[in-house]
Write an enzyme that holds these catalytic residues in place. Structure first.
Site, PDB file in Angstrom:
ATOM      1  N   SER A 104       0.860  -1.194   0.000  1.00 40.89           N
ATOM      2  CA  SER A 104       0.000   0.000   0.000  1.00 40.89           C
ATOM      3  C   SER A 104       0.886   1.230   0.000  1.00 40.89           C
ATOM      4  CB  SER A 104      -0.848   0.035   1.270  1.00 40.89           C
ATOM      5  OG  SER A 104      -0.031   0.369   2.387  1.00 40.89           O
ATOM      6  N   ASP A 105       0.341   2.394  -0.243  1.00 39.58           N
ATOM      7  CA  ASP A 105       1.092   3.616   0.029  1.00 39.58           C
ATOM      8  C   ASP A 105       1.117   3.810   1.555  1.00 39.58           C
ATOM      9  OD1 ASP A 105       2.505   5.973  -0.113  1.00 39.58           O
ATOM     10  OD2 ASP A 105       1.408   6.730  -1.828  1.00 39.58           O
ATOM     11  N   ALA A 106       1.946   4.746   2.013  1.00 43.61           N
ATOM     12  CA  ALA A 106       2.172   4.893   3.447  1.00 43.61           C
ATOM     13  C   ALA A 106       0.878   5.216   4.191  1.00 43.61           C
ATOM     14  CB  ALA A 106       3.202   5.984   3.701  1.00 43.61           C
ATOM     15  N   ALA A 133      -1.889   4.053   3.973  1.00 43.96           N
ATOM     16  CA  ALA A 133      -3.122   4.071   3.173  1.00 43.96           C
ATOM     17  C   ALA A 133      -4.144   3.062   3.690  1.00 43.96           C
ATOM     18  CB  ALA A 133      -2.801   3.800   1.705  1.00 43.96           C
TER      19      ALA A 133
END
Ligand code: NOJ
Length: 744
Positions: free
Chosen positions: A275-277, A279
């Site tokens: 995932s993005d940070a 997210a």
């Protein structure tokens, strides 16, 4: 098999027949793992506490609750944490250290949009291979790059990280970057895992506001936004990162259309998705998940295997598995992907960074040399009236004016690293001094100071990008006057204007494209002196230079050119290098025109129709500079077009007096079909170097890959029987024209 035997143990894992050995090692390990330890492998923990309430990495690692650590770049710290994993955790599974190595690690190269302006995939591959070598020596085995988001709205600050507006160029740049980072075998000691991000549609944020929702039709996704991701996958990219924002009302990090239907089922991706940070945890903030357990379940079942820094998987997935809401088999499958990557990286055999090597590699002179060449090849010459450039090296007095004339940090970007040390960056005035030596009087004055109006949290996270204390008014006036006096004393003035590193990148959207602060005022005042003025732009996006484009004789877009930026700019200004970069984005006149891109569709009322001049009553609808545009100190002609349905050839000739590079570009247009097609689409390019008088024939292969498209009407990939226009030339307005058809 014999070829397999000749290579290293690590590479053996890639050989058919030995994949079974790798699977065996993974299975052995999986059998010994508790559920918590498995979920630990799916959890990425911050080595630095950027996110509130983040756990301390040491404890998490010791307990087997971390599979990967991010945001560290110091090999000593990396080794300290790796030692805990390898010596103190129960199963001794090494960690993968991951970082945003976007355009260099210690040696900083031009920002990615600039690299794309080189239209030189071989160069881009070399650049990312060096970035990989420096990072891997420091213990970083995974980079969060390439960012392959198509961006058509320069208000969006993250435009700097991608390859611009075009899917064909974007795909070529994506492939080159993956090859550079991973090489033929990412298990080699100087390569890293790459990560295609942010899947998908992030660049289409409403209003160019970072993180805002994107509404993108399926046909736009498939024809425009997906191709660079698909190209990264075809080049073997090991990982994907899911994006933050809503795509058509479903957050990309829990979007099973993206992560299951497209990525896994259609494209057969066999790596893992991070995932993005934060997210996953943020799915609650987003108003999508009811609570963190719901967030963990929906992100994981949608196809996000690793949770970056939110701790949600570690804290919620065990109970979800026990309650039967997530199957342990699906956890095992995700863990398997991550362990496989660790084995193939060689982390079980070589978990540690070589601290001495890291220092040696980072200081390699050939890396700086490559950074200089990359910056030369990335710059775009936008204007050169009366051949003002190149300047004579015999110039006696030169003024270098503007807030970027002597700035080091701003020749880099916010994505040059959390701990980047800008001290060895060569500034523009420094590069000019290096070039001209003591024979010339070179004076510098900043003239104006610029600052963000609204602060960015990155200015706190990145010590080198600290907020600027504004000059008191009296000092501001004095500096302005001083700059004018400095210009007045010089024969030639170089103005270095643009944007701070903190003004583009993440959380750096801009509502206008005006040059910030009093830069325009300074430029006009200097130009009014009637001297030769060269404008060097240091920017991450096209800025509004409509006035400059008709009043300043020479304009060079240097972008944020990296560690060797100043030397490269001096090479270009004084003719030791000849600009050959081309715009990977359409350059608007002002923010009112965006989003603007060349590959728009036709309408019932073309602008060429009688009585029609522009869609706007107050300005032309054409951009200031078209996609693919860029000048040289020499001249080229493109002629002798020969077209068939299989290939196209044209001759390019250097008709000027200097050696130089031209990027010959091929555009197609399908005249009718099952859906409307863009007025032109790039389908081929080649950057060629030609001596004066030299001529080359360029061959472009066509074929179904270049002619098919995803039809909104038919909802599938098709190739229509149709008539096509072909243009070949120096930018997206090329006029050398031919046709072919696929009807017979
Ligand atoms: C957030 C950014 O969106 C992403 O591109 C980056 O890789 C992560 N943070 C990690 O720093």
């Amino acid at each position: 098999m014999s070829a397999c035997r000749a290579v290293s143990l690590l590479a053996l894992y890639s050989c058919t027949g030995l994949a079974a050995a790798l699977d065996g090692r993974v299975d052995d390990l999986l059998k010994q793992m508790t559920l918590e330890e498995k979920i630990g492998q799916l959890s990425q923990v911050g080595g630095k506490a950027f996110i509130p309430n983040m756990p301390k990495p040491e404890e998490e690692i010791r307990k087997g609750r971390a599979g990967s650590i991010l945001w560290l770049s110091d090999p000593v710290e990396i080794n300290r944490l790796q030692k805990i994993a390898v010596e103190q955790s129960r199963l001794k599974i090494p960690l993968i250290f991951a970082l945003d190595v976007i355009h260099g690690f210690k040696t900083i190269f031009p920002m990615p949009l600039a690299l794309a302006s080189s239209w030189d995939p071989a160069l881009i591959e070399q650049v990312q291979a060096v970035a990989a070598r420096e990072a891997r020596a420091a213990g970083i085995a995974w980079t969060f790059a390439p960012m392959v988001d198509i961006a058509r709205d320069p208000r969006w600050g993250r435009m700097i990280e991608g390859a611009g507006e075009d899917p064909f160029l974007g795909a070529a740049v994506a492939r080159a970057q993956v090859r550079g980072f991973q090489g033929p075998n990412f298990g080699a000691p100087d390569r890293v895992l790459a990560c295609a991000k942010h899947f998908a549609g992030y660049g289409a944020a409403d209003g160019g506001r970072d993180y805002d929702s994107a509404y993108v039709s399926e046909s736009q996704l498939r024809n425009v936004y997906f191709p660079p991701f698909r190209a990264a996958l075809d080049a073997g990219v090991a990982t994907f990162m899911s994006a933050y924002m809503d795509l058509n009302d479903v957050p990309a990090s829990a979007n099973s259309f993206l992560l299951q239907d497209v990525l896994r089922r259609e494209w057969k991706f066999d790596g893992f998705v991070v995932s993005d940070a934060n997210a996953v945890g943020d799915l609650v903030t987003h108003g999508f998940a009811a609570d963190r357990a719901d967030a963990a379940r929906r992100a994981f079942t949608a196809g996000v295997e690793m949770d970056m820094a939110s701790g949600t998987y570690m804290n919620e997935l065990p109970a979800l598995v026990k309650a039967g809401k997530v199957s342990e088999a699906s956890i095992d499958a995700a863990v398997r992907e991550i362990l496989q990557a660790k084995f193939r990286l060689g982390l079980f055999e070589r978990p540690y960074a070589d601290e001495a090597l890291a220092k040696r590699v980072a200081a390699a002179p050939e890396h700086r040399q490559l950074a200089r060449v990359a910056a030369q090849r990335s710059a775009v010459l936008l204007r050169n009236e009366g051949d003002l450039l190149p300047l004579a090296k015999t110039a006696r007095s030169l003024a270098v004016i503007g807030p970027f004339a002597d700035s080091k940090r701003d020749l880099l970007t916010m994505w040059s690293g959390f701990d980047v040390d800008p001290s060895s960056t060569v500034t523009i005035v420094g590069g000019i001094r290096n070039k001209l030596g003591r024979g010339a009087r070179i004076e510098y004055a900043p003239g104006v100071q610029i600052a963000r109006r609204n602060p960015s949290f990155f200015e706190d996270l990145m010590p080198s990008m600290k907020r600027i204390e504004p000059w008191p008014q009296a000092q501001a006036d004095e500096e302005f006057t001083k700059a004018l006096d400095t210009a007045r004393r010089a024969d030639v003035v170089v103005m270095a204007l643009g944007e701070l590193a903190s003004m583009d990148g993440e959380a750096a959207s801009q509502s206008s494209l005006e040059l910030p602060g009093r830069q325009n005022e300074l430029l006009r005042a200097v130009v009014a002196m009637g001297k030769p003025v060269v404008l060097v732009l240091v920017s991450g996006r096209p800025v509004n230079i409509e006035w400059a484009a008709s009043h300043v004789p020479a304009i060079l877009e240097a972008w944020h050119p990296g560690t060797e930026g100043g030397n490269a700019v001096a090479d270009l200004l004084f003719g030791d290098a000849n600009p050959g970069g081309k715009l990977p984005i359409t350059w608007p006149r002002n923010a009112g025109q965006v989003p603007i891109y060349y590959a728009h569709n036709l309408t019932h009322q073309p602008e060429s129709a009688p009585g029609f001049k522009s869609r706007y009553w107050d300005q032309p609808s054409s951009p200031l500079y078209p996609f693919g545009y860029g000048l040289s100190y020499t001249k080229f002609t493109v002629a002798n077009l020969k077209v068939s349905r299989d290939d196209v050839t044209a001759d390019v000739e250097n008709t000027g007096a200097r050696a130089g590079d031209e990027v010959v570009q091929l555009y197609l247009h399908q005249r009718s079909g099952s859906a409307s097609r863009p007025v032109r689409e790039l389908k081929g390019f080649e950057r060629v170097s030609l001596a004066p008088g030299e001529k080359k024939t360029i061959l472009f292969k066509l074929g179904p890959e270049k002619l098919k498209y995803w039809s909104a009407e038919r909802r599938e990939w098709i190739q229509d029987a149709a008539e096509f226009d072909v243009w070949v030339g120096s930018d997206s307005t090329a006029s050398l024209h031919g046709t072919f058809n696929t009807k017979e």
